[in-house]
Design a protein around this motif. Structure first.
Motif, PDB file in Angstrom:
ATOM      1  N   UNK A  99     -49.534  38.390 -98.005  1.00  0.00           N
ATOM      2  CA  UNK A  99     -50.289  38.305 -99.382  1.00  0.00           C
ATOM      3  C   UNK A  99     -49.038  38.240-100.597  1.00  0.00           C
ATOM      4  N   UNK A 100     -49.332  37.714-101.803  1.00  0.00           N
ATOM      5  CA  UNK A 100     -48.425  37.892-102.802  1.00  0.00           C
ATOM      6  C   UNK A 100     -48.437  39.477-103.148  1.00  0.00           C
ATOM      7  N   UNK A 101     -47.159  39.458-103.589  1.00  0.00           N
ATOM      8  CA  UNK A 101     -46.876  41.156-104.061  1.00  0.00           C
ATOM      9  C   UNK A 101     -46.348  41.192-105.430  1.00  0.00           C
ATOM     10  N   UNK A 102     -46.819  42.384-105.926  1.00  0.00           N
ATOM     11  CA  UNK A 102     -46.270  42.608-107.483  1.00  0.00           C
ATOM     12  C   UNK A 102     -45.542  43.905-107.386  1.00  0.00           C
ATOM     13  N   UNK A 112     -40.137  52.369-102.179  1.00  0.00           N
ATOM     14  CA  UNK A 112     -39.779  51.715-100.841  1.00  0.00           C
ATOM     15  C   UNK A 112     -40.430  51.889 -99.634  1.00  0.00           C
ATOM     16  N   UNK A 113     -41.096  53.189 -99.589  1.00  0.00           N
ATOM     17  CA  UNK A 113     -42.046  53.542 -98.567  1.00  0.00           C
ATOM     18  C   UNK A 113     -43.163  52.539 -98.558  1.00  0.00           C
ATOM     19  N   UNK A 114     -43.641  52.377 -99.592  1.00  0.00           N
ATOM     20  CA  UNK A 114     -44.793  51.551 -99.762  1.00  0.00           C
ATOM     21  C   UNK A 114     -44.449  49.858 -99.552  1.00  0.00           C
ATOM     22  N   UNK A 115     -43.292  49.593 -99.845  1.00  0.00           N
ATOM     23  CA  UNK A 115     -42.880  48.128 -99.584  1.00  0.00           C
ATOM     24  C   UNK A 115     -42.821  47.867 -97.987  1.00  0.00           C
ATOM     25  N   UNK A 132     -31.697  29.063-105.597  1.00  0.00           N
ATOM     26  CA  UNK A 132     -31.232  27.774-104.478  1.00  0.00           C
ATOM     27  C   UNK A 132     -32.336  28.004-103.387  1.00  0.00           C
ATOM     28  N   UNK A 133     -32.574  29.222-102.980  1.00  0.00           N
ATOM     29  CA  UNK A 133     -33.675  29.508-101.597  1.00  0.00           C
ATOM     30  C   UNK A 133     -34.884  29.195-102.147  1.00  0.00           C
ATOM     31  N   UNK A 134     -35.382  28.994-103.594  1.00  0.00           N
ATOM     32  CA  UNK A 134     -36.522  28.646-103.831  1.00  0.00           C
ATOM     33  C   UNK A 134     -37.696  29.814-103.497  1.00  0.00           C
ATOM     34  N   UNK A 135     -37.071  31.113-103.427  1.00  0.00           N
ATOM     35  CA  UNK A 135     -37.999  32.223-103.010  1.00  0.00           C
ATOM     36  C   UNK A 135     -38.138  33.087-104.205  1.00  0.00           C
ATOM     37  N   UNK A 136     -39.199  33.589-104.712  1.00  0.00           N
ATOM     38  CA  UNK A 136     -39.161  34.421-105.896  1.00  0.00           C
ATOM     39  C   UNK A 136     -38.554  35.778-105.347  1.00  0.00           C
ATOM     40  N   UNK A 137     -37.900  36.362-106.349  1.00  0.00           N
ATOM     41  CA  UNK A 137     -37.058  37.517-105.815  1.00  0.00           C
ATOM     42  C   UNK A 137     -35.712  37.444-105.152  1.00  0.00           C
ATOM     43  N   UNK A 138     -35.454  36.377-104.815  1.00  0.00           N
ATOM     44  CA  UNK A 138     -34.030  36.138-104.109  1.00  0.00           C
ATOM     45  C   UNK A 138     -33.049  35.260-104.974  1.00  0.00           C
ATOM     46  N   UNK A 139     -32.202  36.239-105.641  1.00  0.00           N
ATOM     47  CA  UNK A 139     -31.376  35.409-106.463  1.00  0.00           C
ATOM     48  C   UNK A 139     -30.370  34.291-105.697  1.00  0.00           C
ATOM     49  N   UNK A 140     -29.962  33.455-106.448  1.00  0.00           N
ATOM     50  CA  UNK A 140     -29.098  32.331-106.004  1.00  0.00           C
ATOM     51  C   UNK A 140     -27.600  33.016-105.401  1.00  0.00           C
ATOM     52  N   UNK A 182     -35.800  44.026-104.826  1.00  0.00           N
ATOM     53  CA  UNK A 182     -35.723  42.587-104.893  1.00  0.00           C
ATOM     54  C   UNK A 182     -36.177  42.060-103.327  1.00  0.00           C
ATOM     55  N   UNK A 183     -35.498  42.884-102.328  1.00  0.00           N
ATOM     56  CA  UNK A 183     -35.542  42.512-101.035  1.00  0.00           C
ATOM     57  C   UNK A 183     -36.936  42.150-100.527  1.00  0.00           C
ATOM     58  N   UNK A 184     -38.086  42.948-101.077  1.00  0.00           N
ATOM     59  CA  UNK A 184     -39.355  42.770-101.121  1.00  0.00           C
ATOM     60  C   UNK A 184     -39.782  41.250-101.294  1.00  0.00           C
ATOM     61  N   UNK A 185     -39.229  40.659-101.921  1.00  0.00           N
ATOM     62  CA  UNK A 185     -39.446  39.372-102.456  1.00  0.00           C
ATOM     63  C   UNK A 185     -40.801  39.270-103.235  1.00  0.00           C
TER      64      UNK A 185
END
Length: 350
Positions: A209-212, A192-195, A342-350, A238-241
């Protein structure tokens, strides 16, 4: 909420929607196979340094750039779409163990540039290659005491981690990274410090940039070292999307399977990465691990056939031969389908 607009690495998101993407294998394993001497690692610049440097593989990006370049190119030749920078232990915190913390920026910048050169050399219009700026966990943990007699003791805090990661991210992006990879997470607080540092950099720079994000289940308990289950780990980050979330290291594919299945289930709207060790440690093996390329590839073929993964490769003990075999095994198979939120954003659940 609008989809994430990436300033770099947008082609990676496109590739992931169409096929299984291959990440490289173990930089550390490849360095160890060379059996470099203390003098070879030090080079002329560090010949009089006061601490042993033989195990500081990140230093080779400065002292033996040819070695790191050759390793990158071997993995690219084997079919890797993504190569990781030689920066797993390149934070100032990790480098302080060698009294080289002041070199963190230089190490990350040099490593990113080496990976960028190699990726560009192998890229084609039909098959672009990507550089992942690798952020390792550091040798310290913000959640666990280093002293069994003092449970409240800590040898690093959140702000120290954040500052070290921010410095690393700046240099990796400047050096040409297409994406950032927070990997081998054994302590979610460190991650979480890195994120936090990554988001801080994105905000200040105006560049995203994309994040893994990749965790490490340490044993059959199904938990990372700081105690979280796979599902709890996902809900914590998951908040980091992230474009992708996954698991790497500690376990071979056979033991990792139930945890990848669980992550694929709970993170249904986010791409899944998986790069396990080549089985169990085996000191008699050339790589230090017991699985041949054929065995690792067969196991990961099963993951792909089950529809569990979008990004696949190898961690400790995996070589270009492993990556080549994995690529051949999974290429004919379809990539894992997302359950779009629904948000169409990876990592953010509907």
């Amino acid at each position: 909420m609008q989809p994430i607009a990436y300033t770099r690495g947008h082609a990676l998101a496109d590739a992931l929607s169409k096929r299984i993407v291959i990440i490289d294998g173990a930089m550390g394993t490849m360095i160890q196979r060379l059996k470099l001497s203390e003098a070879q690692v030090r080079g002329e610049r560090f010949k009089d340094h006061g601490k042993d440097l033989k195990n500081n593989g990140e230093l080779l990006s400065i002292t033996r750039a040819d070695v790191i370049r050759d390793i990158h190119e071997a993995f690219l030749a084997a079919g890797s779409d993504i190569i990781e920078t030689n920066t797993f232990g390149a934070t100032s915190i990790a480098q302080d163990d060698y009294a080289l913390g002041h070199l963190a920026r230089e190490l990350n910048l040099a490593s990113a540039r080496l990976a960028r050169e190699a990726a560009d050399k192998f890229s084609t219009p039909d098959k672009p290659r990507f550089v992942a700026g690798a952020l390792g966990p550091t040798p310290r943990t913000a959640s666990i005491s280093p002293d069994v007699n003092d449970p409240g003791a800590r040898n690093v805090d959140f702000e120290q981690l954040r500052a070290a990661y921010f410095e690393q991210v700046q240099a990796l992006v400047e050096g040409g990274a297409d994406l950032l990879l927070v990997e081998t997470i054994f302590d979610t607080l460190n991650a979480k410090a890195a994120l936090f540092a990554i988001d801080e950099y994105f905000t200040q720079s105006g560049e995203r940039l994309p994040l893994i994000v990749s965790g490490t289940v340490t044993d059959a308990s199904g938990r990372i070292l700081s105690g979280q289950t796979v599902a709890a780990f996902w809900y914590s980050v998951r908040h980091a999307r992230p474009l992708a979330v996954g698991l790497n290291c500690a376990l071979g594919a056979a033991l990792m399977r139930p945890y990848i299945q669980e992550l694929s289930r709970v993170a249904g709207d986010t791409y899944i990465s998986c790069y396990p060790n080549a089985g169990l440690p085996n000191p008699m093996s050339e790589t230090g691990f017991d699985e041949t390329p054929e065995v690792t590839a067969r196991l990961l073929h099963e993951f792909a056939a089950e529809g569990l993964i979008n990004i696949v490769g190898g961690c400790c003990g995996t070589t270009p031969a492993h990556i080549g075999a994995i690529r051949e095994a999974v290429t004919p198979l379809a990539t894992r389908s997302l359950r779009h939120a629904a948000s169409n954003v990876p990592g953010v659940p509907a």
